[in-house]
Write an enzyme that holds these catalytic residues in place. Structure first.
Site, PDB file in Angstrom:
ATOM      1  NE  ARG A 156      -5.285  -2.769  -1.951  1.00 39.87           N
ATOM      2  CZ  ARG A 156      -6.349  -2.747  -2.846  1.00 39.87           C
ATOM      3  NH1 ARG A 156      -5.863  -2.718  -4.244  1.00 39.87           N
ATOM      4  NH2 ARG A 156      -7.641  -2.628  -2.772  1.00 39.87           N
TER       5      ARG A 156
ATOM      6  CD  GLN B 253      -6.551   1.375   2.186  1.00 37.46           C
ATOM      7  OE1 GLN B 253      -7.507   1.861   1.787  1.00 37.46           O
ATOM      8  NE2 GLN B 253      -6.275   0.014   2.350  1.00 37.46           N
TER       9      GLN B 253
END
Length: 403
Positions: free
Chosen positions: A287, A101
């Site tokens: 993400r 992320q």
């Protein structure tokens, strides 16, 4: 000084014992990934009664601050950040790896949040990327040994990791980086791995993982740690290209009491351990793999910092004989650790502050409250207009305030 209750988050990657056993929060045997303490609009903490219980109709910390922002936060904080608490504090306990992320910078968060609002995407929609218009620099303080990945390795080192692997994907990575060892070269590789139209097939990823497994078993690995990390990630997320990206990142092991800082744009993944996370008050997470949650690889690529750099470990500074401050390079929060030795000590700090008991049973008092005993895992919020703040007894308290 007000006791506040945390908001429990039961994400699939969380531990079923770490927070529960250490702090008595949650239900043993049930997954508990995070516990939030703060006033974020989506999950504000609630004020507790004198016995530490949630009242029938509890007041949120967000609403309590809104009723008197200057008194709770301080005039200078309201002038800089508006009538809101600018930080968020969490317990975090990954039992298996979090997603690969990145968090956006302030200008992109503001623009994209507005765009998603105009597009009519509900805040609770899985497709919503920006839950608020804020950036999210963060630090993690290790309570136990804490494993993570953070930032890109030098291109030379990435080449060494993949050079002896005779797979199509590894050959491509090495070739691209040998042509260009600048941040643009790293960007070319990451785009190839994560962009929706060029991401490798699961079989290509698995072949590269198998080759890394073989060399590890043969004793010829250029990095035993990298190969073991990749193998572990591949067991949790087979065929995910994020597993290959992970081999390009710096491995980090924090010992208890150490801190890692991640700036906006910094790629990272937390792997295991128990810690306290402090960040600007935001839930914007982009993400690109190693997750069952919504993935938007293109938006992550737009926000990513491709410059190779070592992990940012913040060394503490002693500001008193009992208090260490970890100075993060942001204005939204300041994090300190105070070790109590039986004497009553004044806790340095500014603005509205959260104080968390890590060890012991210290007694807290401020300008309006006296004799409030904390146990491990309990948190109080102290108003800006109720200073000084004192702690007595033995133990360790963690404090987040506003510089």
């Amino acid at each position: 000084m007000e006791r506040i209750g945390g908001i429990e988050k039961r994400y699939a990657w969380g531990s079923d014992s770490a927070i529960q056993e250490r702090f008595g929060i949650g239900t043993p045997g049930q997954t508990l990934a995070e516990v939030w303490f703060g006033a974020h609009q989506l999950s504000p903490s609630v004020l507790l009664d004198e016995s530490g219980q949630v009242e029938e109709d509890p007041l949120t910390l967000e609403d309590w601050i809104a009723a008197d922002p200057v008194g709770t936060l301080g005039a200078s904080v309201v002038e800089r950040f508006g009538p809101r608490l600018p930080y968020l504090m969490k317990f975090i306990a990954p039992k298996r790896p979090l997603s690969l992320q990145v968090h956006p910078d302030k200008s992109r968060a503001e623009a994209r949040y507005k765009a998603e609002d105009l597009a009519g995407i509900p805040l609770d929609s899985p497709q919503r990327l920006y839950k608020d218009p804020n950036y999210k620099p963060e630090l993690i303080y290790a309570i136990t040994k804490f494993e993570a990945l953070a930032g890109f390795r030098a291109p030379r080192r990435i080449i060494e990791i993949f050079a002896d692997l005779d797979t199509e994907l590894a050959v491509q990575i090495v070739s691209m980086l040998r042509v260009n060892t600048s941040p643009q070269g790293i960007r070319t590789v990451v785009d190839r791995l994560l962009s929706p139209h060029t991401t490798p097939q699961a079989a290509q990823v698995e072949a590269t993982v198998a080759a890394m497994t073989d060399r590890l078993q043969a004793g010829t690995s250029p990095s035993v740690r990298v190969d073991r990390t990749v193998m572990g990630l591949a067991r949790s997320y087979p065929g995910d290209a994020g597993v290959i990206v992970a081999a390009m990142l710096n491995p980090v092991t924090l010992r208890p009491g150490e801190v890692l800082f991640t700036p906006p744009g910094g790629i990272h993944a937390y792997l295991s351990g128990l810690g306290v996370e402090v960040m600007a008050s935001s839930d914007n997470v982009l993400r690109a793999g190693l997750t069952e949650k919504h993935v938007d690889c293109q938006e992550l690529l737009n926000c990513l910092d491709y410059v190779a750099a070592p992990p940012v470990r913040i060394a503490p500074e002693w500001v008193t004989e009992s208090t260490q401050v970890f100075y993060a390079p942001v204005d939204d929060f300041e994090f300190s650790v105070t070790r109590l030795d039986g004497r009553e000590l004044a806790l340095p700090g500014h603005g509205g502050r959260l104080i968390l008991c890590l060890e012991g049973t210290p007694t807290m008092r401020d300008g309006a409250t006296a004799g409030l005993v904390l146990h491990p895992g309990e948190v109080v919020f102290v108003r800006a207009d109720k200073v000084p703040v004192y702690a007595a007894g033995t133990g360790v308290v963690l404090q987040t305030d506003i510089p």
